[in-house]
Design an enzyme around this catalytic site. Structure first.
Site, PDB file in Angstrom:
ATOM      1  N   ASP A  61       0.843  -1.200   0.000  1.00 12.07           N
ATOM      2  CA  ASP A  61       0.000   0.000   0.000  1.00 12.07           C
ATOM      3  C   ASP A  61       0.875   1.245   0.000  1.00 12.07           C
ATOM      4  O   ASP A  61       0.685   2.157   0.807  1.00 12.07           O
ATOM      5  CB  ASP A  61      -0.942  -0.014   1.215  1.00 12.07           C
ATOM      6  CG  ASP A  61      -1.935   1.140   1.200  1.00 12.07           C
ATOM      7  OD1 ASP A  61      -2.176   1.710   0.111  1.00 12.07           O
ATOM      8  OD2 ASP A  61      -2.465   1.495   2.278  1.00 12.07           O
ATOM      9  N   HIS A 104      -2.926   1.177  11.885  1.00  8.03           N
ATOM     10  CA  HIS A 104      -2.702  -0.217  11.528  1.00  8.03           C
ATOM     11  C   HIS A 104      -1.221  -0.442  11.248  1.00  8.03           C
ATOM     12  O   HIS A 104      -0.446   0.514  11.099  1.00  8.03           O
ATOM     13  CB  HIS A 104      -3.516  -0.588  10.286  1.00  8.03           C
ATOM     14  CG  HIS A 104      -3.316   0.364   9.143  1.00  8.03           C
ATOM     15  ND1 HIS A 104      -4.191   1.395   8.879  1.00  8.03           N
ATOM     16  CD2 HIS A 104      -2.322   0.482   8.221  1.00  8.03           C
ATOM     17  CE1 HIS A 104      -3.756   2.084   7.833  1.00  8.03           C
ATOM     18  NE2 HIS A 104      -2.621   1.550   7.414  1.00  8.03           N
ATOM     19  N   ARG A 199       2.241  14.240  10.001  1.00  9.55           N
ATOM     20  CA  ARG A 199       0.931  14.209   9.360  1.00  9.55           C
ATOM     21  C   ARG A 199       0.315  12.880   9.821  1.00  9.55           C
ATOM     22  O   ARG A 199       0.766  11.804   9.460  1.00  9.55           O
ATOM     23  CB  ARG A 199       1.084  14.269   7.847  1.00  9.55           C
ATOM     24  CG  ARG A 199      -0.248  14.142   7.073  1.00  9.55           C
ATOM     25  CD  ARG A 199      -0.478  12.713   6.666  1.00  9.55           C
ATOM     26  NE  ARG A 199      -1.612  12.531   5.781  1.00  9.55           N
ATOM     27  CZ  ARG A 199      -2.055  11.344   5.413  1.00  9.55           C
ATOM     28  NH1 ARG A 199      -1.459  10.233   5.830  1.00  9.55           N
ATOM     29  NH2 ARG A 199      -3.086  11.233   4.623  1.00  9.55           N
ATOM     30  N   ASP A 201      -2.121   9.979   9.971  1.00  9.99           N
ATOM     31  CA  ASP A 201      -2.974   9.292   9.016  1.00  9.99           C
ATOM     32  C   ASP A 201      -4.248   8.780   9.696  1.00  9.99           C
ATOM     33  O   ASP A 201      -4.203   8.241  10.801  1.00  9.99           O
ATOM     34  CB  ASP A 201      -2.202   8.111   8.409  1.00  9.99           C
ATOM     35  CG  ASP A 201      -2.954   7.408   7.316  1.00  9.99           C
ATOM     36  OD1 ASP A 201      -3.320   8.070   6.327  1.00  9.99           O
ATOM     37  OD2 ASP A 201      -3.177   6.190   7.441  1.00  9.99           O
ATOM     38  N   GLU A 243      -5.190  14.134   9.334  1.00 10.09           N
ATOM     39  CA  GLU A 243      -6.044  13.755   8.220  1.00 10.09           C
ATOM     40  C   GLU A 243      -7.365  13.290   8.818  1.00 10.09           C
ATOM     41  O   GLU A 243      -7.462  12.174   9.329  1.00 10.09           O
ATOM     42  CB  GLU A 243      -5.421  12.635   7.388  1.00 10.09           C
ATOM     43  CG  GLU A 243      -6.279  12.259   6.193  1.00 10.09           C
ATOM     44  CD  GLU A 243      -6.040  10.841   5.691  1.00 10.09           C
ATOM     45  OE1 GLU A 243      -6.259  10.600   4.496  1.00 10.09           O
ATOM     46  OE2 GLU A 243      -5.665   9.972   6.497  1.00 10.09           O
ATOM     47  N   HIS A 309      -2.248  12.414  -2.490  1.00  8.27           N
ATOM     48  CA  HIS A 309      -1.860  11.095  -2.990  1.00  8.27           C
ATOM     49  C   HIS A 309      -3.042  10.128  -3.058  1.00  8.27           C
ATOM     50  O   HIS A 309      -2.909   9.019  -3.574  1.00  8.27           O
ATOM     51  CB  HIS A 309      -0.759  10.504  -2.111  1.00  8.27           C
ATOM     52  CG  HIS A 309      -1.169  10.353  -0.679  1.00  8.27           C
ATOM     53  ND1 HIS A 309      -1.411  11.433   0.130  1.00  8.27           N
ATOM     54  CD2 HIS A 309      -1.373   9.261   0.085  1.00  8.27           C
ATOM     55  CE1 HIS A 309      -1.747  11.016   1.338  1.00  8.27           C
ATOM     56  NE2 HIS A 309      -1.740   9.704   1.337  1.00  8.27           N
TER      57      HIS A 309
END
Length: 563
Positions: A61, A104, A199, A201, A243, A309
């Site tokens: 990912d 995660h 940042r 997530d 985010e 992104h």
């Protein structure tokens, strides 16, 4: 003073090490190469670099499946290379923030491997398990249409594990105090290596309660205060950029009413309405979004962006509004993703129209918040729709007309460089645009420089000015006895706008254009009349260029008209 909160009047630049610079000849970027590109970023005018994940990862990912929070993927270099990079940034006055991906881990992480080995494992409770497949397993997927469940059976553990994202990304049990303590250790580790913030997530998922018996997740906002408290003790001027794609009425829960939680948040609500405004030439929903997200603590700030992104998420728009944006910017099914968004880069979305690109960037730089630019958008890079899901907009940076766009000397880069069509590297690259004074790159550099010269946007209060034309958006900012005004025409046709600046006496009589010599004088009724070309924009300083002499030392005081 102005630079006490450095993120209030800066410009952020987001990049992935793996697609930005390669020096090894194997098509994989590294920190040594990135260090050599810092002068480019310094010249562009960015004040902070946001790095996407670079830690060891299986790479399923794009690095968001982290297998070791305390290392650097060997393909990108070593911890020593990373420290050299952060030191180089510091020398140039550039801050570094990195992704904090703690919702995660990868299923290859030692914690998960240990957790699945035995119910008595030390790390078993670090993840979320169930003996039977929970009833809600087919709901709540982040990637609908691609992801089929949020629970997967693990043969080794003989149990089901929860994953809000892909099945190779098991969710951490973030309610576990040992997991929370580990998150603080991760933050402290990277702060020591020169990082100025994170940042964070998927924040709503990080702080939500998780488990088979949880029907309606509850956000544990106190976790955010703990993160902020730790960060401020370790490094007082470090930040967390969250985010969190949440509704406006929830914003203050993330910022904290006393400004004691997140320092910054991405403004997804404004982002979605901004694209609707550009697609429909109707600024009214955008003005409402600006009003709805206006409340925030004095120390907090919005992060403003055009593309990132991920897909352009349009999930907060009405069905009718979303259809308008789809029709304008992503009409084909292969341009859309997850039944809610568009997976294109900004350039192709706007048809490569320089007028619309400038309008979009002018809006991003003049709406309330800190601009966040995605790598490659400063030169108008394109996308490769043949690549799956979001990878289409994650192609290597196009540096020159050399093979593979100057990104690598390898014949097989980690992701194919765009080499065909109008967005191929032979047509769009940094080297070519550097030499062209009228290029998108040089225009972006100038607009960034001007954005940093108007601190009123980052620090001041704003007001949307009535123009009686939905296609025209006019915003005035006021800060310490100074005002600036920005006017944008969202329509493909020229528009004439008549308006009053809205200041007392003669303060709004003169509008000094910051980008050209086209100034404006009010008529005898105090009204300004502007003729805006298609997709036109104006940046004005109200009064004159002697504003520095008039700037007061404190907020809330007008030197000419003290209250």
């Amino acid at each position: 003073m102005i630079d006490d909160l450095w993120y209030k009047n800066g410009v952020f630049y987001c990049l992935s090490v793996g697609t930005y610079m390669d020096v090894n000849g194997d098509g994989i970027g590294d920190f040594k190469g990135l260090l050599r590109r810092l002068d480019y970023l310094h010249g562009l005018g960015v004040t902070a670099i946001w790095l996407m994940p670079f830690q060891p990862s299986p790479g399923k990912d794009d690095g968001y499946d982290i297998a070791d929070y305390y290392g650097v993927d060997p393909r990108y270099g070593t911890l020593g290379d990373f420290v050299e990079f952060t030191h180089g940034c510091q020398q140039r006055g550039i801050r570094v923030i990195i992704d904090l991906v703690v919702n995660h881990t990868s299923d290859a992480h030692p914690w998960f491997r240990d957790a699945r080995s035995s119910p008595d494992s030390q790390h078993r409770d670090w993840y979320v398990w169930a003996d039977k497949r929970p009833a809600g397993a087919s709901k709540g997927m982040v990637f609908p249409g691609v992801q089929k469940s949020t629970w997967t059976y693990d043969k080794e553990a003989k149990a089901w594990f929860f994953h809000r994202f892909y099945d190779f990304q098991p969710d951490l049990n973030t309610s576990n105090p040992y997991v929370q303590a580990e998150i603080l250790k991760i933050m402290g580790f990277w702060i020591q290596l020169g990082v100025s913030g994170f940042r964070m997530d998927a924040v709503p998922f990080v702080i939500a309660t998780k488990g088979a018996k949880v029907k309606t997740p509850v956000e544990q906002y106190d976790m955010l205060r703990s993160l902020r408290e730790f960060l401020q003790w370790r490094q007082g001027n470090a930040i967390i950029l969250a985010e969190a794609n949440v509704l406006p009425e929830t914003d203050m829960e993330y910022f904290g009413k006393d400004g004691d939680r997140m320092h910054m948040m991405f403004n997804f609500h404004v982002n979605q309405n901004l694209f609707y405004a550009m697609a429909s030439a109707d600024s009214r929903p955008l003005a409402k979004a600006l009003a709805a997200t206006k409340p925030r603590p004095a120390s907090a700030q919005w992060g403003l962006f055009l593309r990132n992104h991920d897909e352009l998420d349009l999930g907060r728009l009405t069905n009718a509004q979303r259809d308008v944006v789809f029709k304008s910017f992503g009409p084909d099914k292969d341009m859309q993703l997850y039944d809610r968004g568009i997976r294109r880069r900004l350039g192709p979305m706007l048809g490569g129209d320089r007028r619309r690109l400038e309008l979009a960037y002018s809006l991003m730089c003049t709406l309330p918040g800190t601009p966040v630019i995605r790598y490659g958008d400063e030169i108008g890079m394109g996308d490769n729709l043949d690549l799956p899901e979001r990878n289409c907009a994650r192609t290597p940076m196009q540096w020159s007309m050399e093979p593979q766009g100057g990104f690598t000397k390898s014949d097989k880069p980690c992701s194919p460089v765009i080499d065909k069509g109008p967005y191929g590297y032979e047509h769009i690259n940094v080297a070519k645009q550097r030499r062209d004074p009228n290029s998108m790159l040089n225009w972006t550099e100038r607009i960034i420089r001007m954005r940093k010269e108007v601190p009123e946007i980052g620090w001041g209060d704003f007001r949307v000015i009535a123009t009686r034309d939905p296609a025209i958006l006019a915003i005035r900012y006021d800060w310490r006895n100074n005002s600036v005004l920005f006017v944008h025409n969202l329509d493909e046709k020229p528009r004439e706008a008549t308006f009053s600046v809205g200041l007392a006496a003669d303060e709004g009589k003169h509008l000094i254009n910051l980008l050209s010599e086209n100034h404006s004088e009010a008529n005898h009724r105090g009204k300004h009349t502007l003729m805006l070309e298609a997709y036109g924009y104006r940046w004005y300083r109200v009064g004159g260029l002697d504003y520095l002499l008039k700037r007061s030392d404190i907020d809330g005081v007008n030197a000419n008209h003290p209250e």
